[in-house]
Design a protein around this motif. Structure first.
Motif, PDB file in Angstrom:
ATOM      1  N   SER A  38       0.831  -1.213   0.000  1.00  0.00           N
ATOM      2  CA  SER A  38       0.000   0.000   0.000  1.00  0.00           C
ATOM      3  C   SER A  38       0.858   1.252   0.000  1.00  0.00           C
ATOM      4  CB  SER A  38      -0.928   0.013   1.226  1.00  0.00           C
ATOM      5  OG  SER A  38      -1.802  -1.096   1.184  1.00  0.00           O
ATOM      6  N   ASP A 145      -4.598   5.897  10.121  1.00  0.00           N
ATOM      7  CA  ASP A 145      -6.029   6.220   9.969  1.00  0.00           C
ATOM      8  C   ASP A 145      -6.909   5.296  10.812  1.00  0.00           C
ATOM      9  OD1 ASP A 145      -6.975   3.914   7.723  1.00  0.00           O
ATOM     10  OD2 ASP A 145      -4.873   4.512   7.638  1.00  0.00           O
ATOM     11  N   SER A 176      -0.263   7.119   6.617  1.00  0.00           N
ATOM     12  CA  SER A 176      -1.482   6.403   6.235  1.00  0.00           C
ATOM     13  C   SER A 176      -1.606   6.427   4.723  1.00  0.00           C
ATOM     14  CB  SER A 176      -2.716   7.060   6.862  1.00  0.00           C
ATOM     15  OG  SER A 176      -3.884   6.608   6.199  1.00  0.00           O
ATOM     16  N   VAL A 178      -4.273   5.626   3.311  1.00  0.00           N
ATOM     17  CA  VAL A 178      -5.672   6.021   3.077  1.00  0.00           C
ATOM     18  C   VAL A 178      -5.797   7.543   3.026  1.00  0.00           C
ATOM     19  CG1 VAL A 178      -8.035   5.938   3.993  1.00  0.00           C
ATOM     20  CG2 VAL A 178      -6.570   3.918   4.143  1.00  0.00           C
TER      21      VAL A 178
END
Length: 196
Positions: A38, A145, A176, A178
């Motif tokens: 990610s 997050d 994060s 996200v």
């Protein structure tokens, strides 16, 4: 740092398979499922360049991602609860050790630690090992997050209880993928290391 282009370059298990173009490299290490893929995808601005998996331990090779035709991010197999045999785990260990100890193009290590938990024994071992190798280290506390507001403040102090962070070549960042928290700072650190 602006990423204009990026691509998967090669997967390797030994030195003869590494890229031969002498570009600088930044390695990413962390336990399985900590968010390495990610982070790579977020940093490179790509959705699925690095494959994220719900099954921990999917990465079993050193995966090289070329950014801006200028440097590589190297995804190292995750350690920890990967569902692999002891023999396979030892092979991973040797492969990672060979790479980290002998690769002249390596100019920094990003160690990812899940912000929701205290560092594992493996996290602490990897951190101390990187210190021993005298590599510049960026400790990235991932999944920020997912924390409650009152937990956010405690992340760095908790980290400091397990890792000796008082070294000139150590930087700590909360992150994060996200919310893209501290994405710019991540880019700054990488840019600084690959341009030295």
């Amino acid at each position: 740092m602006i990423i204009k282009q990026s691509k998967y370059a090669v997967s390797a298990v030994k030195e003869s398979q590494y890229p031969q173009d002498d570009l600088p490299e930044i390695a990413l290490a962390g336990r399985s499922n900590v968010g390495k893929s990610s982070l790579i995808n977020t940093f490179l601005g790509r959705k699925n360049l690095a494959r994220t998996s719900s099954q921990p331990g999917k990465t079993q090779t050193l995966n090289f991602y070329l950014a801006n035709e200028a440097f590589y991010l190297v995804d190292v197999p995750g350690y920890g609860f990967a569902k692999v045999s002891q023999k396979k785990r030892e092979q991973f260990g040797e492969m990672i050790q060979d790479y980290l100890e002998t690769r002249a193009d390596l100019c920094g290590l990003i160690l990812l630690i899940d912000a929701r938990h205290q560092p594992t024994k493996d996290d602490i071992s990897m951190y101390n090992y990187a210190l021993l190798l005298n590599l510049p280290i960026l400790v990235v506390c991932t999944k920020m997050d997912k924390l409650k507001k009152n937990e956010v403040q405690q992340v760095q102090s908790r980290l400091g209880k397990y890792l000796d962070l008082n070294h000139d070549n150590v930087t700590v960042l909360t992150f994060s993928s996200v919310t893209k928290l501290h994405l710019a700072e991540l880019g700054d650190w990488i840019e600084d290391k690959v341009s030295e």
